[in-house]
Motif scaffolding. Structure first.
Motif, PDB file in Angstrom:
ATOM      1  N   ARG A 199       8.846  -0.932  -3.205  1.00 13.99           N
ATOM      2  CA  ARG A 199       8.636  -2.376  -3.093  1.00 13.99           C
ATOM      3  C   ARG A 199       9.760  -3.014  -2.267  1.00 13.99           C
ATOM      4  NH1 ARG A 199       8.067  -6.223  -8.260  1.00 13.99           N
ATOM      5  NH2 ARG A 199      10.272  -5.722  -8.276  1.00 13.99           N
ATOM      6  N   GLY A 200      10.978  -2.408  -2.384  1.00 16.46           N
ATOM      7  CA  GLY A 200      12.127  -2.910  -1.618  1.00 16.46           C
ATOM      8  C   GLY A 200      11.870  -2.841  -0.118  1.00 16.46           C
TER       9      GLY A 200
ATOM     10  N   LEU B 275      11.531   3.059 -11.064  1.00 14.76           N
ATOM     11  CA  LEU B 275      12.544   3.027 -10.005  1.00 14.76           C
ATOM     12  C   LEU B 275      11.940   3.442  -8.660  1.00 14.76           C
ATOM     13  CD1 LEU B 275      15.497   2.578  -9.301  1.00 14.76           C
ATOM     14  CD2 LEU B 275      15.943   4.939  -9.877  1.00 14.76           C
ATOM     15  N   ARG B 276      11.115   4.493  -8.698  1.00 14.43           N
ATOM     16  CA  ARG B 276      10.481   4.972  -7.459  1.00 14.43           C
ATOM     17  C   ARG B 276       9.624   3.863  -6.847  1.00 14.43           C
ATOM     18  NH1 ARG B 276       5.880   7.473  -5.563  1.00 14.43           N
ATOM     19  NH2 ARG B 276       4.769   7.249  -7.543  1.00 14.43           N
ATOM     20  N   LEU B 277       8.816   3.226  -7.712  1.00 13.45           N
ATOM     21  CA  LEU B 277       7.921   2.178  -7.204  1.00 13.45           C
ATOM     22  C   LEU B 277       8.715   0.949  -6.742  1.00 13.45           C
ATOM     23  CD1 LEU B 277       5.094   2.575  -9.858  1.00 13.45           C
ATOM     24  CD2 LEU B 277       5.055   3.319  -7.479  1.00 13.45           C
TER      25      LEU B 277
ATOM     26  N   ILE C 217      10.659   8.600   3.435  1.00 12.36           N
ATOM     27  CA  ILE C 217      10.083   9.954   3.346  1.00 12.36           C
ATOM     28  C   ILE C 217      11.168  10.991   3.631  1.00 12.36           C
ATOM     29  CG2 ILE C 217       8.493  11.566   4.508  1.00 12.36           C
ATOM     30  CD1 ILE C 217       6.610   9.131   4.968  1.00 12.36           C
ATOM     31  N   PHE C 218      12.002  10.714   4.636  1.00 14.74           N
ATOM     32  CA  PHE C 218      13.066  11.661   5.002  1.00 14.74           C
ATOM     33  C   PHE C 218      13.964  11.949   3.793  1.00 14.74           C
ATOM     34  CE2 PHE C 218      17.487  12.316   6.302  1.00 14.74           C
ATOM     35  CZ  PHE C 218      17.357  13.515   6.979  1.00 14.74           C
ATOM     36  N   TYR C 219      14.432  10.882   3.135  1.00 15.68           N
ATOM     37  CA  TYR C 219      15.356  11.091   2.010  1.00 15.68           C
ATOM     38  C   TYR C 219      14.645  11.768   0.833  1.00 15.68           C
ATOM     39  CZ  TYR C 219      19.056   8.634   4.354  1.00 15.68           C
ATOM     40  OH  TYR C 219      20.028   8.293   5.248  1.00 15.68           O
TER      41      TYR C 219
ATOM     42  N   ASP D 154       0.856  -1.188   0.000  1.00 17.40           N
ATOM     43  CA  ASP D 154       0.000   0.000   0.000  1.00 17.40           C
ATOM     44  C   ASP D 154       0.896   1.242   0.000  1.00 17.40           C
ATOM     45  OD1 ASP D 154      -1.827   1.947   0.402  1.00 17.40           O
ATOM     46  OD2 ASP D 154      -2.528   1.245   2.357  1.00 17.40           O
ATOM     47  N   LEU D 155       0.749   2.082  -1.033  1.00 19.21           N
ATOM     48  CA  LEU D 155       1.653   3.231  -1.163  1.00 19.21           C
ATOM     49  C   LEU D 155       1.114   4.513  -0.531  1.00 19.21           C
ATOM     50  CD1 LEU D 155       3.118   2.741  -4.745  1.00 19.21           C
ATOM     51  CD2 LEU D 155       4.269   2.453  -2.569  1.00 19.21           C
TER      52      LEU D 155
END
Ligand code: FAD
Length: 380
Positions: free
Chosen positions: A297-298, A291-293, A73-75, A2-3
């Protein structure tokens, strides 16, 4: 996965955004590496004062005990604010977590706070001329002398060694061990001593970000062995596993900003009407989004394994490939303007060459993905 962010994550992001708005990072000076680094050191000090230098560290060590998603979120927010990474990035991401995992109470008390405040900078003394991808082949020797170890050998590509007070050093303590990854020990080595010589290496960008490290009788007290004599391989794996987690988010946002900038410059030149250019930019847009997604997922993988899984190799490989394609396209589209010495795009193009080597070469990452993600037969 869930994003959407839950209430805690949204509150974390809003608090960080408010802090960044009240404490704008500003722009580091360019052209003078020492001045640039001093600026980033001060920036880390400011982050530490605000309690933001190491959100992923437990609160008892000066962090915020941030969850994986909060760290992401921080990065993302740091990159979105145009802020550089804190100066002591190897201390915060690698040395700190490794000391927290393996360190004695004395080692934690001695080292963690100065890492957080950037008072003491750390470098990573792993790679050697004959031991890069094959880290277990390190030849640097450590020989016991009373309650000290005497270190002799050479390290290479040691980033930030010119500013470092401490080095995460892997050396061979038992040359007769039956397997090469046995007989290694992990040391916390003071860089400020006779027997440690730092020689800068000039990179293609003109910068000297990394160095050769010559060790000739450097001394490390027994108390600075981390994780036990002969246990260096396991301790080094802790460092390596922390290397890529988190940074993926910072890097993908930075790459997205670079792509937006390139689209803007192409548009200003009327190049977006060219279907070939539009096609290439479209493909890069897609790759940035994938890449973002994949980075998100990682996070699921980390939750499953309790540590970064082999899938992290895929994000690192995708990022280096895409960043190299993006900076090459900028050079193709903008021509000499992007290739002039000192031009920001020239720096990006040249610096991107190292992306497929640093933090694991693309070939090695492909092996990891093949064997450990896809389950293909192992390399002999
Ligand atoms: C910008 C930058 C910063 C760095 N900072 C640090 C640092 O701070 N500290 C540190 O310790 N190191 C650092 N490194 C070193 C980095 O970790 C090594 O360069 C990397 O691990 C590769 O090792 P190597 O250069 O010895 O190449 P090698 O391992 O000798 O590889 C040479 C070539 O062989 C290929 N290859 C090797 N093994 C295999 C295999 N099993 N299968 C297929 N192909 C293979 C590689 O992909 C590569 O193309 C840095 C590197 C860069 C570029």
């Amino acid at each position: 996965m869930d994003l959407t962010f839950d209430a805690r994550e949204t509150a974390f992001r809003d608090e960080l955004r408010a802090w960044l708005a009240a404490n704008p990072p500003g722009t580091p000076p360019h052209g003078d590496e020492d001045a640039h680094y001093a600026w980033r050191r001060d920036w880390q000090r400011r982050l530490a004062e605000g309690g933001w230098a190491a959100v992923h560290w437990p609160a008892e060590h000066g962090g915020r005990g941030a969850t994986l998603t909060q760290s992401a979120i921080f990065y993302e927010e740091l990159a979105a604010a145009g802020a550089p990474l804190p100066a002591n990035v190897l201390g915060l991401l690698l040395a700190g977590p490794t000391i927290m995992t393996w360190g004695t109470q004395e080692q934690k008390e001695r080292h963690l706070v100065p890492i957080l405040t950037a008072e003491e900078i750390w470098c990573q003394g792993f790679s050697e001329p004959d031991a890069g991808s094959d880290l277990a082949a390190v030849k640097t020797r450590a020989v016991k002398d009373g309650d000290e170890w005497v270190i002799t050998g050479q390290k290479v590509w040691t980033s930030m060694a010119q500013y470092a007070k401490w080095c995460m050093l892997v050396a061979r303590t038992d040359p007769d061990a039956p397997k090469k990854h046995q007989g290694l020990t992990y040391f916390l080595m003071d860089m400020e001593q006779d027997g440690v010589e730092v020689v800068p290496l000039k990179q293609i960008t003109g910068e000297s970000e990394f160095n050769e490290l010559f060790l000739d009788g450097a001394r490390v007290p027994d108390a600075n062995v981390l994780g036990g004599v002969g246990n260096g391989w396991k301790v080094a794996l802790t460092t390596l596993m922390n290397e890529r987690s988190g940074l993926a988010f910072f890097l993908q946002v930075r790459m997205r900003q670079l792509l937006d900038q390139l689209v803007g410059e192409a548009s200003a030149r009327g190049l977006l009407d060219d279907p070939v250019v539009a096609d290439k930019l479209g493909e890069l847009h897609l790759r940035c989004e994938v890449l973002r997604l994949t980075a998100y997922r990682g996070l699921t993988a980390i939750e499953t394994y309790g540590q970064p899984g082999p899938e992290g190799s895929l994000t690192k490989w995708m990022w280096s490939d895409t960043n190299q394609a993006l900076t090459q396209l900028a050079a193709d589209l903008l021509g000499p303007e992007a290739l002039t010495d000192g031009a920001p795009w020239a720096f990006e193009l040249l610096r991107a060459r190292g992306n497929s080597i640093e933090g694991g070469t693309t070939e090695v990452l492909k092996n990891i993905v093949a064997e450990r993600v896809l389950g293909l037969p192992r390399l002999k």
